[in-house]
Design an enzyme around this catalytic site. Structure first.
Site, PDB file in Angstrom:
ATOM      1  N   HIS B  82       2.350  -3.074   0.846  1.00 31.18           N
ATOM      2  CA  HIS B  82       1.386  -3.768   1.557  1.00 31.18           C
ATOM      3  C   HIS B  82       1.221  -3.196   3.083  1.00 31.18           C
ATOM      4  O   HIS B  82       2.259  -3.127   3.858  1.00 31.18           O
ATOM      5  CB  HIS B  82       1.564  -5.091   1.704  1.00 31.18           C
ATOM      6  CG  HIS B  82       0.696  -6.303   2.290  1.00 31.18           C
ATOM      7  ND1 HIS B  82      -0.682  -6.818   1.971  1.00 31.18           N
ATOM      8  CD2 HIS B  82       0.647  -6.659   3.633  1.00 31.18           C
ATOM      9  CE1 HIS B  82      -0.988  -7.125   2.803  1.00 31.18           C
ATOM     10  NE2 HIS B  82      -0.431  -7.310   4.102  1.00 31.18           N
ATOM     11  N   ASP B 161      -3.575 -19.996   1.652  1.00 31.40           N
ATOM     12  CA  ASP B 161      -3.553 -19.223   2.842  1.00 31.40           C
ATOM     13  C   ASP B 161      -5.014 -18.996   3.187  1.00 31.40           C
ATOM     14  O   ASP B 161      -5.272 -18.810   4.272  1.00 31.40           O
ATOM     15  CB  ASP B 161      -3.109 -17.822   2.426  1.00 31.40           C
ATOM     16  CG  ASP B 161      -3.179 -16.768   3.575  1.00 31.40           C
ATOM     17  OD1 ASP B 161      -2.611 -16.911   4.424  1.00 31.40           O
ATOM     18  OD2 ASP B 161      -3.845 -15.922   2.943  1.00 31.40           O
ATOM     19  N   ARG B 168      -7.109 -20.724  11.371  1.00 31.92           N
ATOM     20  CA  ARG B 168      -6.258 -19.897  12.419  1.00 31.92           C
ATOM     21  C   ARG B 168      -7.357 -19.075  13.170  1.00 31.92           C
ATOM     22  O   ARG B 168      -7.231 -18.792  14.215  1.00 31.92           O
ATOM     23  CB  ARG B 168      -5.234 -18.946  11.623  1.00 31.92           C
ATOM     24  CG  ARG B 168      -3.979 -20.046  11.324  1.00 31.92           C
ATOM     25  CD  ARG B 168      -3.133 -19.209  10.494  1.00 31.92           C
ATOM     26  NE  ARG B 168      -2.438 -18.143  11.151  1.00 31.92           N
ATOM     27  CZ  ARG B 168      -1.953 -16.978  10.419  1.00 31.92           C
ATOM     28  NH1 ARG B 168      -2.150 -17.001   9.205  1.00 31.92           N
ATOM     29  NH2 ARG B 168      -1.585 -15.993  11.427  1.00 31.92           N
ATOM     30  N   SER B 183       1.487 -15.907   5.629  1.00 30.40           N
ATOM     31  CA  SER B 183       0.116 -15.522   4.882  1.00 30.40           C
ATOM     32  C   SER B 183       0.293 -14.214   4.129  1.00 30.40           C
ATOM     33  O   SER B 183      -0.180 -14.281   2.885  1.00 30.40           O
ATOM     34  CB  SER B 183      -0.753 -15.210   5.989  1.00 30.40           C
ATOM     35  OG  SER B 183      -1.975 -14.595   5.427  1.00 30.40           O
ATOM     36  N   LYS B 187       0.937 -14.129  -0.666  1.00 31.00           N
ATOM     37  CA  LYS B 187       0.042 -13.396  -1.292  1.00 31.00           C
ATOM     38  C   LYS B 187       0.671 -12.091  -2.124  1.00 31.00           C
ATOM     39  O   LYS B 187       0.686 -12.037  -3.375  1.00 31.00           O
ATOM     40  CB  LYS B 187      -1.069 -12.723  -0.690  1.00 31.00           C
ATOM     41  CG  LYS B 187      -2.308 -13.903  -0.289  1.00 31.00           C
ATOM     42  CD  LYS B 187      -3.233 -13.348   0.496  1.00 31.00           C
ATOM     43  CE  LYS B 187      -2.760 -12.923   1.839  1.00 31.00           C
ATOM     44  NZ  LYS B 187      -4.011 -12.558   2.758  1.00 31.00           N
TER      45      LYS B 187
END
Lengths: 437, 437
Positions: B82, B161, B168, B183, B187
């Site tokens: 990621h 999220d 946000r 967040s 995921k």
């Protein structure tokens, strides 16, 4: 300029400009900026504070969000006082006629009680036919003629504050000195008086939990008020027990009448101090002459006569002023001490809840108030008591009576040791100095 | 337990319990807690932080707000990576087949691009007929057979999220390490891979502006991932210029194919490093053997063959893999240097906007993407240039062309002095240590 950028700036602790504050507050008042952005900004202000300049801009912007009362039609100087909220704070009721006797004008617009705070307007409406909804012309006319008048607050005073306060109330953003200052001072400045004495309470049941923070709040409010061209000063006072011994709507009127008849107690002491400070602030007296003027108006019956005159001018039944024993009061029930010892401390905020629970306050705007209920403190902090002594007499109408008696009993702490003596007034704050008592 | 009390607790910097965090996040996801209370809590978290325990509870609660992908039907260990978001970050495209060649499985669910961030799914859809919307059965079947598959993210991955991020994004509460961690990690953990390498970018255009904060974010994410029972590690990498030289949808596929043909550049270097670390993390390799496996799969053509196999399995036209020159590209226009000097710095975030402005990204979900546009970097930071030299070649379809050329020119700073040399990878973060390069 965007709401996002302004939130971000405050989130990083930077100083906002006047334009940014105006943009945000006006945008919020006009529903252009949503609640969720305002609550983020409010929390950033709670965490990072505001400078004096920012606090002034915030106050000014909220002040100009609604009507500003023009007191120029009143002859002479108009004085006002504001308390940050206390239990049994009956000061206004006797203060207004007392000051009027001393040659200054009191044109007071007061709020109604909501939640656990009693409202001056509700108390006055205990007097049958007393009218608190007068036109501005009539209001000014009575002030000019009698010297004092107390009516309900106009709906459109600092509407920005009304909207902001409702949001702060549900987002844990009440406890912030610049936000409290903005809220109080925008309304006080919009109310139009030329000299204002602020009574900043501290203690467990007050906004300000410590003396130091209360002084800090008092200082910024006095600075903002003077920057706005008015004369402001502040007393910092203790809220460790109810100010008046009689608490409730009719009961507070009765207590105020007793003070105007010359009775001395904590209420009369604090009220006299407030009156003296206001007379000095008005520019018409020095400390010595102010003290003397207050003392004599209370003892020679002029304050009570002036109160009666005001009640009459506002349509109220003056028989109740002459014979306060005529007020209908609830049944009585005593709360007694469980053990021997000294009255060591009280949870004043809990005591404040008692009146509302008995039916004497409102939880929602539409609640109808029972003026006959309340309670009378029979002891003060420091008093020596024996098991079985009456601590408090409750006046009730069979609504939550047992609950309230338990609440009151649990709110009064009796210990073997004597508490340290406490003064009601802790400090006097003016533009340039803090005088500690 | 009330939302108010929880906000107040965090406002005063106290640690929230797991129950309090679950109450608030679940209440918000189910619309029982309004936006304005959530934004107050978010700002309090931004200002006062969260402990590791709080961050774990937050992540866990968001993770369980939606589907959790069960990868048990895939034979062997599933790895994933990621990136916290970079410009020209084409890593995944070549990494997936490369890792599959090395005997680990890549079952990747990627997002579409929105705003100024390109999405892997959009890039892959440049290949005619490539299908990114497969059923879970088909997805697992391809992973088991080919070793890798890349599809679009399921809609119901960590819905908490999605709702929080939208809030946000408008309340200036993006920049918070625990919130970013929650967040990303919710995921990633919901995506089901057993070993995950995080690529935490830092620099002007990244969430984390400094190396130090990027390391801090990497450390907490690795801790949370390992606490959740998965193998996590992180690279902290510089985003001072685009990672790939070719940026845009088709252009990035072309760039990835070049790397799989053995071309060496910043992209291949970083991708090789990510692949090595993931192979070690999978437990199947040590550092030395991982490096060798990656090197040989890239140079002997196996990675490219595996990519072609994946494209075929997902219905894509493999002619474009064999002949990337067949990709339709926009007209070209060069951006040239105004003066002599060294390429000193780039505003990478601004460069990232170029693709979207040219029509290659979407500002709202419904925008249709032009795969043929983008740009190619012709210089790197530290290169010496002469006035008139080509800095960047823009591929356009006459949409915002001049605007984008100006934007690119203004984003590349040329100075007389040479910049200090920079490494792409700054640190490698594991559960117990930080290794600096």
């Amino acid at each position: 300029m965007t709401a996002y950028d302004i939130i971000e700036k405050k989130r990083y602790g930077k100083e906002l400009t006047d334009d940014e504050i105006n943009f945000f507050i006006n945008g919020y008042t006009l529903n252009r900026i949503p609640d969720y952005q305002m609550s983020a900004l409010l929390m950033a202000i709670c965490c990072n504070g505001m400078s004096e300049n920012e606090t002034f801009a915030l106050t000014n912007c909220m002040l100009h969000s609604g009507d500003i009362v023009d007191m120029s039609k009143i002859d002479g100087i108009v004085v006002d006082k504001h308390s940050t909220g206390g239990v049994g704070d009956t000061t206004t009721l006797a203060l207004a006629p007392l000051l009027a006797c001393c040659g200054v004008k009191v044109a007071k617009m007061s709020g109604r009680g909501l939640g656990f705070t009693g409202g001056t307007i509700d108390k006055l409406e205990s007097i049958p036919d007393f009218n608190t909804s007068l036109s501005q012309e009539k209001f000014f006319e009575i002030v000019n003629k009698v010297g004092c008048c107390v009516i309900g607050q106009t709906e459109n005073l600092a509407p920005a504050d009304k909207k902001l306060y409702a949001l702060r109330d549900v987002t844990a953003t009440i406890d912030s000195i610049p936000l409290i200052c903005g809220s109080i001072m925008s309304k006080k400045l919009a109310s139009g008086a030329q000299a204002v004495l602020l009574d900043v309470k501290y203690g467990e049941g007050a906004f300000m939990k410590t003396k130091e923070r209360a002084v800090e709040l008092a200082q910024i409010m006095v600075k903002i008020g003077n920057r706005a061209g008015k004369k402001f000063a502040a007393l910092v006072t203790d809220m460790s027990e109810p100010l008046a011994t009689k608490v409730g709507n009719s009961l507070e009127i009765i207590g105020a009448i007793e003070v105007m008849k010359g009775k001395r107690n904590r209420l009369s002491d604090e009220m006299s101090l407030v009156a003296e400070k206001l007379l000095v602030l008005s520019g018409k007296y020095d400390s010595e002459s102010a003290r003397h003027a207050v003392e004599s108006a209370l003892t020679d019956g002029r304050a009570l006569a002036k109160f009666k005159e005001m009640v009459e001018a506002q349509g109220g039944n003056t028989i109740f002023v002459d014979h306060p024993e005529k007020f209908a009061l609830g049944e009585t029930k005593d709360v007694t001490a469980d053990k021997d010892g000294y009255v060591y401390s009280m949870r004043t905020e809990e005591l404040g809840k008692a009146v509302t629970l008995l039916g004497g306050g409102r939880m929602v705007k539409s609640d109808v108030i029972d003026h006959s209920v309340g309670f009378e403190m029979r002891v003060s902090i420091g008093d020596k008591v024996t098991a079985g002594d009456v601590l408090v007499t409750v006046y009730h109408r069979d609504k939550n009576t047992d609950l309230v008696c338990d609440l009151i009993k649990n709110s009064i702490e009796i210990r073997d040791e004597m508490p340290a003596p406490k003064k009601t007034a802790y400090a006097y704050v003016t533009e340039n100095e803090v005088e500690y008592y």
